[in-house]
Scaffold this active site. Structure first.
Site, PDB file in Angstrom:
ATOM      1  N   ASP A  88       0.714  -1.218  -0.033  1.00 33.24           N
ATOM      2  CA  ASP A  88      -0.043   0.129   0.073  1.00 33.24           C
ATOM      3  C   ASP A  88       0.807   1.208   0.025  1.00 33.24           C
ATOM      4  O   ASP A  88       0.569   2.071   0.683  1.00 33.24           O
ATOM      5  CB  ASP A  88      -1.024  -0.075   1.238  1.00 33.24           C
ATOM      6  CG  ASP A  88      -2.105  -1.030   1.206  1.00 33.24           C
ATOM      7  OD1 ASP A  88      -1.725  -2.187   1.686  1.00 33.24           O
ATOM      8  OD2 ASP A  88      -2.893  -0.951   0.453  1.00 33.24           O
ATOM      9  N   HIS A 131       3.717   4.259   9.113  1.00 36.59           N
ATOM     10  CA  HIS A 131       3.672   2.774   8.688  1.00 36.59           C
ATOM     11  C   HIS A 131       5.285   2.169   8.459  1.00 36.59           C
ATOM     12  O   HIS A 131       5.548   1.201   8.169  1.00 36.59           O
ATOM     13  CB  HIS A 131       2.987   2.675   7.567  1.00 36.59           C
ATOM     14  CG  HIS A 131       1.423   2.728   7.942  1.00 36.59           C
ATOM     15  ND1 HIS A 131       0.848   2.095   9.105  1.00 36.59           N
ATOM     16  CD2 HIS A 131       0.535   3.718   7.680  1.00 36.59           C
ATOM     17  CE1 HIS A 131      -0.374   2.508   9.297  1.00 36.59           C
ATOM     18  NE2 HIS A 131      -0.784   3.530   8.415  1.00 36.59           N
ATOM     19  N   ASP A 168      -3.978   8.860  14.826  1.00 35.46           N
ATOM     20  CA  ASP A 168      -4.484   8.287  13.403  1.00 35.46           C
ATOM     21  C   ASP A 168      -5.253   7.162  13.615  1.00 35.46           C
ATOM     22  O   ASP A 168      -4.909   6.388  14.549  1.00 35.46           O
ATOM     23  CB  ASP A 168      -3.183   8.077  12.734  1.00 35.46           C
ATOM     24  CG  ASP A 168      -3.533   7.547  11.211  1.00 35.46           C
ATOM     25  OD1 ASP A 168      -3.220   8.444  10.313  1.00 35.46           O
ATOM     26  OD2 ASP A 168      -3.797   6.877  10.846  1.00 35.46           O
ATOM     27  N   HIS A 170      -5.004   4.490  11.811  1.00 34.17           N
ATOM     28  CA  HIS A 170      -4.622   2.981  11.567  1.00 34.17           C
ATOM     29  C   HIS A 170      -3.223   3.006  12.488  1.00 34.17           C
ATOM     30  O   HIS A 170      -2.926   3.922  13.151  1.00 34.17           O
ATOM     31  CB  HIS A 170      -3.614   3.347  10.192  1.00 34.17           C
ATOM     32  CG  HIS A 170      -4.897   3.582   9.187  1.00 34.17           C
ATOM     33  ND1 HIS A 170      -5.029   4.629   8.655  1.00 34.17           N
ATOM     34  CD2 HIS A 170      -5.628   2.508   8.261  1.00 34.17           C
ATOM     35  CE1 HIS A 170      -5.877   4.718   7.709  1.00 34.17           C
ATOM     36  NE2 HIS A 170      -6.280   3.221   7.176  1.00 34.17           N
ATOM     37  N   TYR A 301      -8.312  11.777   5.215  1.00 36.47           N
ATOM     38  CA  TYR A 301      -8.692  11.758   3.796  1.00 36.47           C
ATOM     39  C   TYR A 301      -9.917  12.350   3.397  1.00 36.47           C
ATOM     40  O   TYR A 301     -10.435  12.290   2.272  1.00 36.47           O
ATOM     41  CB  TYR A 301      -8.644  10.334   3.508  1.00 36.47           C
ATOM     42  CG  TYR A 301      -7.258   9.606   3.714  1.00 36.47           C
ATOM     43  CD1 TYR A 301      -6.076  10.384   3.206  1.00 36.47           C
ATOM     44  CD2 TYR A 301      -7.192   8.980   4.976  1.00 36.47           C
ATOM     45  CE1 TYR A 301      -4.720   9.585   3.493  1.00 36.47           C
ATOM     46  CE2 TYR A 301      -5.897   8.516   5.350  1.00 36.47           C
ATOM     47  CZ  TYR A 301      -4.595   8.986   4.644  1.00 36.47           C
ATOM     48  OH  TYR A 301      -3.395   8.230   5.158  1.00 36.47           O
TER      49      TYR A 301
HETATM   50  C1  Q6P Z   1      -4.142   2.901   4.195  1.00 35.18           C
HETATM   51  C2  Q6P Z   1      -3.994   1.855   3.234  1.00 35.18           C
HETATM   52  C3  Q6P Z   1      -5.319  -0.100   2.545  1.00 35.18           C
HETATM   53  C4  Q6P Z   1      -6.269  -0.670   1.885  1.00 35.18           C
HETATM   54  C5  Q6P Z   1      -6.621  -2.021   1.635  1.00 35.18           C
HETATM   55  C6  Q6P Z   1       1.020   7.754   7.812  1.00 35.18           C
HETATM   56  C7  Q6P Z   1      -1.183   7.315   7.113  1.00 35.18           C
HETATM   57  C8  Q6P Z   1      -2.238   6.331   6.990  1.00 35.18           C
HETATM   58  C9  Q6P Z   1      -2.022   5.579   5.923  1.00 35.18           C
HETATM   59  C10 Q6P Z   1      -3.113   4.622   5.650  1.00 35.18           C
HETATM   60  C11 Q6P Z   1      -2.844   3.665   4.731  1.00 35.18           C
HETATM   61  N1  Q6P Z   1      -5.178   1.529   2.817  1.00 35.18           N
HETATM   62  N2  Q6P Z   1      -5.841  -2.407   0.408  1.00 35.18           N
HETATM   63  O1  Q6P Z   1       0.008   6.989   7.214  1.00 35.18           O
HETATM   64  O2  Q6P Z   1      -2.232   5.863   8.321  1.00 35.18           O
HETATM   65  O3  Q6P Z   1      -3.503   6.976   7.248  1.00 35.18           O
HETATM   66 ZN    ZN Z   2      -4.252   6.493   8.905  1.00 33.26          ZN
END
Ligand code: Q6P
Ligand code: ZN
Length: 534
Positions: A88, A131, A168, A170, A301
């Site tokens: 990702d 991440h 966050d 995530h 987002y």
């Molecule tokens: C989300 C990736 C994957 C969907 C499934 C600092 C900011 C974050 C990134 C999120 C990545 N989605 N294929 O990173 O944590 O918002």
């Molecule tokens: Zn995030």
């Protein structure tokens, strides 16, 4: 001294079809909103710079850095192949350049805060970082901005303890992995988890990953197993998990992995907390580390929600009062379960509550006066009341007040939840004669309570100096690492918390089973009854 924000003007990739949400507009809408709200002009703007190789290597391997260095010269096909070995993340010819600026901006923020040029600040950067791992890009992240900055701060400024709060939505597994065995960096993250059903779907994101070896107890994961979490759920976790541990830890510097995908309307998070909750989260964290706080943008987002949340955060960093909270209640069942799990996983290391609290006194002024009059002989001395017609009176035993650890745990786990749920229009602060509450602790209490009633706080008596400084926005001095409160205070507080939680949902921190078990263990003493009858 003022607050700063740092804004990377370099535009990253645009219109990459692979990534529909991590877009340059995230920065431009945030910046525009700060300007429109008149917040940008109140900030000090600090020039950004590129990070050096040595700085990147604080958290990454040489092989990985060398590999990323090649990306600006790759063809699109080569970039695609390079990208595919990670999860990702999307490499663009310009991303290495931007990633170095994102770190450089974060480090400029650290320097500005640590040298006292500013009190606190926020770095608005892309790409995000939490991440990213030692030898891997992941989840939109190339280098781990905050992990690098934490290493940098420790090295450059001889800092002993760093707290990283990752709000966050995530899990910042990159930060967890970076400091898992390191007791000098306390990492806290809450994240959408759904019993491992949500990205990045790691077993290690659950509440039982508490850290390793010497770092055991210094990693706190709060998994959200349902979507739709609200303001009350977020505050509950702050009151019953993060703040008690953070106060005991006593950081010298606080980082926030400030992702706003945990706010309402976000296509990734699916949570329901409103942007103004970030004012309160920021306010509560500002009481730590003498106010030294560096917020660094991560996710977020929904452009509307993101811009509003950034404004709430910056506005609070600038010292404006947090907006009134309304309609707070207890955490939802799923959140309560998570809280209970985290608390029990961390029991061996932290979570020691203390002291006593008196609820529900419609004649609280009388009560307060009576206690004050009897302060020499009475075991309990009131130290604060709030709201005029229906006061809640909080009392602490004199010997407990010299025990700052117990006092602070009572403030965080009893007073704040109760006060937030009560949502007073005015906070009256009064320290009874001989209360034994020291100057530093009083400053902390004053500062924490200013998150209520839009900061409408009235202090009194000889505490005027301390109270006034705090009302003017001076950060409360750190209390230093707190030890364990007295066991009898812990028991008294737990009894009262249990009795009161039926009326005050925000006091809940454990499920039904635990409550019943504890009820059998503790019996109500005559002393408690006296207090409640008063
Ligand atoms: C989300 C990736 C994957 C969907 C499934 C600092 C900011 C974050 C990134 C999120 C990545 N989605 N294929 O990173 O944590 O918002
Ligand atoms: Zn995030």
């Amino acid at each position: 001294m003022e607050n700063i924000y740092i804004f990377s003007t370099e535009v990253m990739w645009s219109g990459s079809p692979a990534c529909k949400i991590e877009v340059p507009e995230r920065l431009t809408v945030s910046h525009t909103a700060l300007q429109e709200e008149g917040l940008a002009e109140r900030c000090v703007s600090v020039p950004i710079r590129q990070a050096t190789d040595a700085e990147i290597l604080l958290a990454h391997s040489e092989e990985y850095l060398e590999a990323v260095k090649k990306t600006p010269h790759m063809s699109l096909d080569e970039l695609r192949t390079f990208t595919q070995q990670y999860g990702d993340v999307y490499f663009h010819p310009n991303i290495y350049h931007c990633a170095k600026l994102a770190i450089g901006a974060t480090l400029q923020l650290v320097d500005s805060v640590m040298t006292g040029k500013v009190r606190n600040g926020m770095a608005l950067v892309r790409p995000p970082g939490h991440h990213s791992q030692r030898s891997a890009a992941n989840g939109f992240c190339v280098f781990n901005n905050v992990a690098i900055a934490a290493h940098y701060a420790k090295k450059q400024y001889d800092i002993k303890r760093v707290l990283i709060v990752d709000w966050d939505v995530h899990h910042g597994q990159g930060v967890q992995f970076a400091f898992e065995d390191d007791p000098s960096v306390l990492y806290f993250s809450w994240h959408r988890y759904e019993h491992q059903g949500f990205w990045p779907n790691l077993r290690e994101s659950d509440y039982d990953s508490v850290g390793k070896e010497k770092g055991s107890g210094f990693n706190i994961n709060v998994p959200w197993n349902k979507v739709g979490m609200e303001n009350s759920d977020y505050l509950s976790v702050f009151f019953h998990v993060l703040l008690p541990i953070a106060y005991e830890f006593s950081p010298d510097l606080v980082f926030v992995c400030a992702g706003f995908d945990s706010a309402i309307g976000d296509p990734e998070g699916h949570m329901c907390a409103t942007p103004d909750i970030f004012a309160h989260l920021t306010h509560l964290l500002k009481s730590l580390a003498g106010g030294k706080l560096c917020a660094v943008l991560e996710g977020g987002y929904n452009l509307t929600s993101l811009a509003q949340s950034v404004c709430q955060t910056v506005q609070t960093l600038l010292g404006d009062p947090a907006p009134q909270t309304s309609e707070l209640n207890g955490p939802c069942e799923s959140a309560l379960e998570s809280i209970q799990c985290v608390r029990s996983a961390h029991k061996p290391y932290w979570i020691r509550n203390g002291l006593a609290l008196v609820p529900d006194v419609s004649v609280a002024m009388l009560c307060a006066a009576q206690h004050a009059r009897m302060s020499l002989t009475n075991r309990y001395t009131p130290f604060m009341t709030f709201d005029l017609d229906q006061c809640v009176c909080v009392c602490v035993p004199p010997q407990g007040c010299s025990d700052v650890a117990g006092l602070m745990q009572a403030v965080l786990c009893l007073l704040l939840p109760l006060a937030y749920e009560y949502d007073p229009g005015l906070v009256l602060l009064a320290r009874g004669p001989g209360s034994g509450v020291g100057k530093a602790a009083w400053a902390q209490i004053t500062s924490l309570l200013q998150g209520l009633a839009q900061g409408h706080t009235l202090g009194e008596e000889e505490a005027v100096g301390t109270t006034a400084a705090s009302l003017l926005g001076d950060p409360a001095p750190s209390l230093g690492p707190l030890g364990a409160p007295l066991p009898e205070d812990m028991e008294a507080m737990e009894r009262l918390r249990q009795r009161l939680q039926t009326h005050w949902g925000l006091l809940q921190n454990a499920g039904e089973q635990m409550i019943t078990a504890s009820k059998e263990t503790y019996s109500v003493t005559q002393m408690d009854n006296n207090i409640l009858e008063n």
